[in-house]
Design an enzyme around this catalytic site. Structure first.
Site: not given
Ligand code: GAR
Length: 197
Positions: A20-21, A112, A153, A182
């Protein structure tokens, strides 16, 4: 003489899951905060089952699957072939190798889902982070964008955004709230980082 508009940075977005990011970054490059600054030139996935690869495919973006058996040299070549100058980790769970850190020194960001320096480190990703936040009785959480260093991190924090934790908050409801911020925070932070280069 008019030097014209600076060349767009070619980004590589590293993913392991849903994406999603990645989606918000792609949209932001097309019509948003990153539009004048960057394009996504490559999506690197740690496994072929990452749903994020479908987002890359439907956006016509080149994909590279960096599974266990693929040599680092192949990844470095894929990055060089696309003239990638900046790496964005978006839910990427593998450790970034020293050689990548050296080649892209100061040019790798991670997001994060908590307020670092709390609730970070090896093994802290996705829902595990939200679980730890709720169990600790925190009243506020959020998301952090930071530069990537050799320690999980622990690199320099670039930006953070907060959300309040309600009395009846669950891991799932907190995950939804944090993910929402995010999607705004990451494109904005990438723009700040690219403008400061
Ligand atoms: C997000 O919430 C990101 O912050 C987290 O994984 C998710 C990915 O979501 N990252 C971590 O936890 C890294 N330590 P996405 O695949 O939908 O972007």
């Amino acid at each position: 003489m008019n030097a014209g508009r600076a060349k767009k940075a070619n980004l590589a977005v590293f993913v392991s899951g849903r994406g999603s990011n990645l989606d918000s970054i792609i949209s932001s490059c097309a019509d948003g905060e990153l539009e004048p600054l960057a394009r996504v030139a490559l999506v690197v996935a740690s496994k072929s089952s990452a749903a994020a690869l479908e987002i890359a495919e439907s956006s016509g973006i080149d994909r590279f699957i960096y599974s266990k058996d693929i040599p680092l040299e192949n990844l470095l070549a894929a990055l060089a072939d696309r003239d990638v100058s900046f790496i964005v980790l978006a839910g990427y769970v593998k450790k970034i190798e020293d050689e990548i850190l050296q080649n892209f020194s100061g040019n790798i960001l991670n997001i994060h889902p908590a307020l670092l320096p709390k609730f970070g480190g090896k093994g802290m990703y996705g829902k595990k982070v939200h679980q730890a936040v709720i169990e600790s009785g925190e009243k506020v959480s959020g998301a952090t964008v930071h530069y990537v260093s050799e320690v999980y991190d622990a690199g320099k924090i670039l930006d953070q955004e907060t959300v309040s934790i309600d009395a009846d908050e669950t891991v799932d409801s907190l995950a939804v709230k944090v993910l929402q911020i995010e999607h705004e925070l990451y494109p904005r932070s990438i723009a700040i980082a690219l403008r400061s280069l």
